[in-house]
Design an enzyme around this catalytic site. Structure first.
Site, PDB file in Angstrom:
ATOM      1  N   LYS A  28      28.225  41.945 -19.157  1.00  0.00           N
ATOM      2  CA  LYS A  28      29.424  42.683 -19.577  1.00  0.00           C
ATOM      3  C   LYS A  28      29.133  44.167 -19.760  1.00  0.00           C
ATOM      4  CE  LYS A  28      31.525  41.536 -23.550  1.00  0.00           C
ATOM      5  NZ  LYS A  28      31.951  42.581 -24.527  1.00  0.00           N
ATOM      6  N   ASP A 327      24.738  40.684 -30.839  1.00  0.00           N
ATOM      7  CA  ASP A 327      25.845  39.797 -30.469  1.00  0.00           C
ATOM      8  C   ASP A 327      25.455  38.325 -30.500  1.00  0.00           C
ATOM      9  OD1 ASP A 327      27.740  41.801 -30.090  1.00  0.00           O
ATOM     10  OD2 ASP A 327      27.151  42.115 -28.002  1.00  0.00           O
TER      11      ASP A 327
END
Length: 450
Positions: A28, A327
């Site tokens: 991403k 994350d």
């Protein structure tokens, strides 16, 4: 409710072993940057393996609004015809960045030193997140920001007409803030300098160098010092996006906690600023190996093989590792719940201001499913119950957070009674193929409203 419609509850239950190959989507972080740097280059950049989740698609739409030509070809290759550094035009409409904190913060940096006005908004989750951490350093260039209290979206930025280069020390480790300042520095004359006390993911630095920017990094007593010379002409590139380690975390961790599992996750980017989770899993005793290590496009890559690991022990995660796995703490806490003993995670206050308050969301959900958790402002402790020790049986609130949603579904595969999440819709922002991919491995997923 989901960011894109009514809530989509889903239940994960214990089934058989997870086996096979998990082809996770493109990274991403690199996908966002490929589109933005391509739009700021002169000529055509071509990208394969782009993550086609909603976050990245919103960034592609923003690049079109800024005047770049962005198109997806039939074979999945993306073409970006850039407008050059300083060439962005003023969008005709508000830029809706959906759920993407990365997208909005990088876009703010990219336009901050071009004299245009841009209004940014996003979904309910993004509108609750702090933006002053980006707009404050951008103001040093001469950018003006007008928005809600506490620097929250919707917000209008007016780019600097005569930008000056800046020297900025990031107050908290943040690749998004660092990258926003570097992007703004591209259209400022002279040298822009960013100093970070703790290293964060360095995709921007690697990719800017690949696009032809004059950028250097050195480690000094102040920390990591990145120096960028402004107003280059960026050269278009051909980019093959490696697979996302943050997405790989879910099939890897699901395999590690699910009895009998053996899963291969190929072509995963193992940039050292992103691989903290995998180091931590191995420290806990997980059966996780790197196969066929190699380098592709300046990034280290390997195939990951993860097997059920019944002998894992809780550990104290080194706080200095936080930036390389920020994350991944939600899914790590699920693994910790299935290990023996206590796992301690400190130095993670950034989790309080992600898509949700991830410490609170994970702590609440784990407690509902029978796991003892302690938490404080920048720490949390999970008391593991060993393999298959999570009772399950509860419904968890995901707070529009894709990583909370996927973490609790993975927890459900190893729980005694299954786990339901209130909304699987946000998963599409980063991992749109999560459900079919996990089903193909043998996971048991039921749509609660089907």
């Amino acid at each position: 409710m989901s960011a894109h419609g009514d809530p989509k509850p889903m239940t994960a239950r214990k089934g058989g072993a997870l086996t096979g190959t998990a082809e996770v989507p493109g990274d991403k972080s690199i996908s966002h940057r490929s589109l933005i740097f391509g739009a700021m280059a002169v000529g055509e950049t071509r990208v394969t393996g782009l993550l086609e989740g909603q976050d990245v698609l919103d960034t592609a739409s923003a690049m079109r609004a800024f005047g770049a030509e962005v198109a997806r070809e039939d074979d999945g290759t993306w073409s970006i015809h850039g407008v050059g550094v300083g060439g962005f035009v003023e969008p005709d409409d508000v830029l809706d960045c959906g759920n993407s904190g990365t997208g909005v913060r990088l876009l703010m940096g990219a336009m901050a030193t071009t004299p245009i006005s841009v209004t940014f908004t996003g979904d309910a989750s993004l509108r609750s997140r702090p933006m002053a951490r980006v707009t404050d350093p951008l103001a040093l260039f001469g950018t003006r920001a007008y928005g809600r209290a506490q620097g929250r979206l919707p917000m209008t930025l007016v780019g600097a007409e005569a930008p000056m280069p800046v020297r900025y020390a990031t107050p908290v480790p943040s690749a998004q803030v660092k990258s926003a300042v570097l992007l703004a520095g591209l259209n400022a004359p002279g040298e822009t300098v960013v100093i970070e006390a703790e290293a964060t993911r360095d995709h921007s630095e690697r990719m800017l160098a690949g696009f032809g920017a004059q950028i250097s990094t050195e480690v000094t007593q102040e920390g990591r010092v990145i120096t960028l010379t402004g107003q280059p002409e960026l050269t278009p590139q051909v980019i093959a996006v490696p697979r996302d380690p943050s997405s790989a975390a879910f099939p890897v961790c699901a395999a590690i906690i699910t009895e009998g599992s053996d899963v291969l996750v190929p072509n995963i980017g193992l940039n050292p600023t992103r691989a903290g989770l995998f180091e931590t899993l191995r420290d806990m005793g997980a059966d996780l190996t790197y196969e066929n290590p190699r380098e592709e496009g300046g990034e280290p890559v390997a195939d990951l093989r993860a097997k059920f690991s019944p002998d894992m022990k809780g550990i104290e995660v080194p706080p200095e590792r936080a930036a390389s796995m920020i994350d991944e703490y939600p899914i790590l806490s699920v693994v910790a719940a299935n290990a023996e003993g206590t796992t301690v995670m400190r130095g993670v206050k950034e989790l309080r201001v992600k898509e949700s308050d991830r410490i609170a969301a994970m702590a609440d959900g784990l407690r509902l499913n029978g796991i003892e958790v302690e938490d404080g402002p920048d720490w949390w402790i999970v008391h593991g119950r060993g393999p298959g020790g999570m009772a399950g049986g509860a419904t968890v609130a995901t707070h529009l957070d894709h990583r909370i949603a996927m973490s609790f579904l993975c927890a459900g595969f190893a729980s005694q009674q299954g786990i339901t999440i209130d909304d699987s819709g946000p998963i599409a922002t980063s991992f749109p193929i999560f459900e079919p991919l996990m089903r193909d491995l043998g996971a048991r997923l039921d749509r609660a409203n089907a």
